[in-house]
Design a protein around this motif. Structure first.
Motif, PDB file in Angstrom:
ATOM      1  N   LEU A  34      46.818  44.846  41.174  1.00 41.06           N
ATOM      2  CA  LEU A  34      45.952  45.233  42.244  1.00 41.06           C
ATOM      3  C   LEU A  34      44.481  44.868  42.087  1.00 41.06           C
ATOM      4  O   LEU A  34      44.038  44.947  40.955  1.00 41.06           O
ATOM      5  N   LEU A  35      43.787  44.402  43.025  1.00 42.55           N
ATOM      6  CA  LEU A  35      42.467  44.003  42.758  1.00 42.55           C
ATOM      7  C   LEU A  35      41.498  45.431  43.451  1.00 42.55           C
ATOM      8  O   LEU A  35      41.616  45.507  44.660  1.00 42.55           O
ATOM      9  N   THR A  50      34.486  42.561  41.831  1.00 39.81           N
ATOM     10  CA  THR A  50      34.615  41.171  42.287  1.00 39.81           C
ATOM     11  C   THR A  50      34.914  40.137  41.348  1.00 39.81           C
ATOM     12  O   THR A  50      34.938  38.954  41.884  1.00 39.81           O
ATOM     13  N   GLN A  51      35.128  40.503  40.082  1.00 42.63           N
ATOM     14  CA  GLN A  51      35.469  39.675  38.973  1.00 42.63           C
ATOM     15  C   GLN A  51      36.597  39.982  38.249  1.00 42.63           C
ATOM     16  O   GLN A  51      36.544  40.352  36.836  1.00 42.63           O
ATOM     17  N   VAL A  52      37.817  39.817  38.917  1.00 44.34           N
ATOM     18  CA  VAL A  52      39.005  40.303  38.307  1.00 44.34           C
ATOM     19  C   VAL A  52      39.600  38.871  37.469  1.00 44.34           C
ATOM     20  O   VAL A  52      40.127  37.990  38.018  1.00 44.34           O
ATOM     21  N   SER A  66      47.028  48.027  36.023  1.00 42.65           N
ATOM     22  CA  SER A  66      46.365  46.567  35.883  1.00 42.65           C
ATOM     23  C   SER A  66      46.912  45.486  35.004  1.00 42.65           C
ATOM     24  O   SER A  66      46.747  44.239  35.127  1.00 42.65           O
ATOM     25  N   THR A  67      47.722  46.038  33.923  1.00 40.23           N
ATOM     26  CA  THR A  67      48.135  45.266  32.894  1.00 40.23           C
ATOM     27  C   THR A  67      49.703  45.082  32.806  1.00 40.23           C
ATOM     28  O   THR A  67      50.427  45.750  32.375  1.00 40.23           O
ATOM     29  N   PRO A  68      49.978  43.818  33.284  1.00 46.48           N
ATOM     30  CA  PRO A  68      51.544  43.411  32.916  1.00 46.48           C
ATOM     31  C   PRO A  68      51.803  43.356  31.621  1.00 46.48           C
ATOM     32  O   PRO A  68      51.461  42.876  30.692  1.00 46.48           O
ATOM     33  N   ARG A  81      52.295  38.567  41.612  1.00 47.25           N
ATOM     34  CA  ARG A  81      51.245  38.422  42.913  1.00 47.25           C
ATOM     35  C   ARG A  81      50.177  39.282  42.472  1.00 47.25           C
ATOM     36  O   ARG A  81      50.143  40.333  42.229  1.00 47.25           O
ATOM     37  N   VAL A  82      49.124  38.810  43.229  1.00 47.82           N
ATOM     38  CA  VAL A  82      47.862  39.541  43.343  1.00 47.82           C
ATOM     39  C   VAL A  82      47.768  40.215  44.558  1.00 47.82           C
ATOM     40  O   VAL A  82      47.860  39.091  45.593  1.00 47.82           O
ATOM     41  N   ARG A  83      47.265  41.339  44.803  1.00 47.19           N
ATOM     42  CA  ARG A  83      46.892  41.814  46.219  1.00 47.19           C
ATOM     43  C   ARG A  83      45.733  42.917  46.202  1.00 47.19           C
ATOM     44  O   ARG A  83      45.591  43.459  45.064  1.00 47.19           O
ATOM     45  N   ALA A  84      44.920  42.956  47.033  1.00 46.60           N
ATOM     46  CA  ALA A  84      43.932  43.867  47.040  1.00 46.60           C
ATOM     47  C   ALA A  84      44.597  45.367  47.221  1.00 46.60           C
ATOM     48  O   ALA A  84      45.494  45.727  47.886  1.00 46.60           O
ATOM     49  N   GLU A  85      43.790  46.125  46.427  1.00 44.44           N
ATOM     50  CA  GLU A  85      44.392  47.440  46.411  1.00 44.44           C
ATOM     51  C   GLU A  85      43.724  48.232  47.727  1.00 44.44           C
ATOM     52  O   GLU A  85      42.712  47.858  48.062  1.00 44.44           O
ATOM     53  N   THR A  86      44.802  49.087  48.107  1.00 47.16           N
ATOM     54  CA  THR A  86      44.512  49.833  49.522  1.00 47.16           C
ATOM     55  C   THR A  86      44.159  51.205  49.002  1.00 47.16           C
ATOM     56  O   THR A  86      44.721  51.997  48.304  1.00 47.16           O
TER      57      THR A  86
END
Length: 278
Positions: A108-109, A114-116, A172-174, A269-274
């Motif tokens: 999740l972003l 803004t720097q993931v 955040s960490t797989p 997959r990377v996706r924006a956090e809601t």
């Protein structure tokens, strides 16, 4: 014989990986504090309850470690790209169990960052309690190995001289997909790499570690007791997004893969956090 922590039919289980199948162990619900080297070796399998890997949800291979100790600046190329001097003692920081996600869960972003960034890493799992472990006995305390993507929010990492705020975000960490036993992998020069889409962003091998695994175990156990299920992330090679020209950070919709040869591969997959206000 790799092992996995997983959920099936609402129950947490541990299973031995046999190709496409997971063969559950009789009394274990997750790999962690109770899975000493001896306990894992003695656990009985239940072949009649075997399930396909594709039919379960893989958890972080160690879902609730007591400690996650991470190493920064542990590959020569990564030290070089940061412009720092070669460390003479391991650079250490921590994560929390709440930082971990499963091997196929979404990264999740957070809207705050803004720097993931990505960091492919070999992870060491402890299997025997020890304090002030001598270098020459360090491998006696290793349960096995797995793979981590040390996702880092660089803008938060560099807010202060302490890295914690950039390294320990929730979910955040797989970590995974499997625990590979020490006698089943050769880590003398195992490739470590990151692929984004079809582009290779990081590529090195474990022969380039500045501080090897026994050194890390000895150093960490000097100041804290290592327990079964504790995890040590051994550092990332050069090629991180923050140090590239131009910089490269993860974006919504990306697919990021990190892998260590002989140990495993994580693809997320990377996706924006809601985020819901309040």
């Amino acid at each position: 014989m790799p092992y996995a922590s997983y959920v099936h039919a609402g129950q947490n289980r541990v299973g031995r990986v046999d190709g496409e199948w997971l063969i559950p162990l009789s009394w274990l619900t997750e790999l962690g504090r109770d899975t000493t080297i001896e306990a894992l070796a003695a656990a009985q399998e239940i072949p009649g309850d075997a399930v396909r890997v594709s039919d379960v949800h893989l958890r972080p291979v160690i879902p609730q470690p007591d400690k996650i100790v991470c190493v920064g600046l542990n590959y020569h190329a990564h030290v070089g790209e940061t412009g720092r001097e070669l460390p003479t003692y391991p650079v250490l920081f921590t994560k929390f169990a709440s930082s971990l996600i499963g091997p196929s869960d979404d990264i999740l972003l957070p809207p705050e960052s803004t720097q993931v960034d990505y960091e492919a890493e070999l992870a060491v799992v402890i299997g025997r309690t020890g304090r002030r472990i001598p270098y020459e006995k360090a491998y006696d305390h290793v349960l096995g190995y797995t793979v981590a993507n040390d996702i880092t929010m660089r803008d938060y990492q560099y807010k202060t001289h302490q890295w914690l705020a950039g390294k320990a975000w929730d979910h955040s960490t797989p970590l995974g997909p499997y625990l590979v036993l020490p006698n089943e992998v050769d880590l003398s020069a195992a490739e470590v790499r990151t692929v984004l889409g079809e582009e290779v962003l990081q590529s090195s091998d474990t022969s380039h570690l500045i501080f090897d695994i026994p050194t890390l175990i000895a150093a960490v156990s000097e100041f804290t007791t290592l327990l079964p299920g504790d995890v040590i992330l051994t550092g990332t090679p050069g090629g991180v997004g923050f140090r590239r020209e131009p910089q490269l950070f993860l974006r919504d919709g990306d697919e990021i893969t990190v892998e260590v040869a002989g140990v495993g591969r994580l693809t997320n997959r990377v996706r924006a956090e809601t985020v819901t206000a309040g």
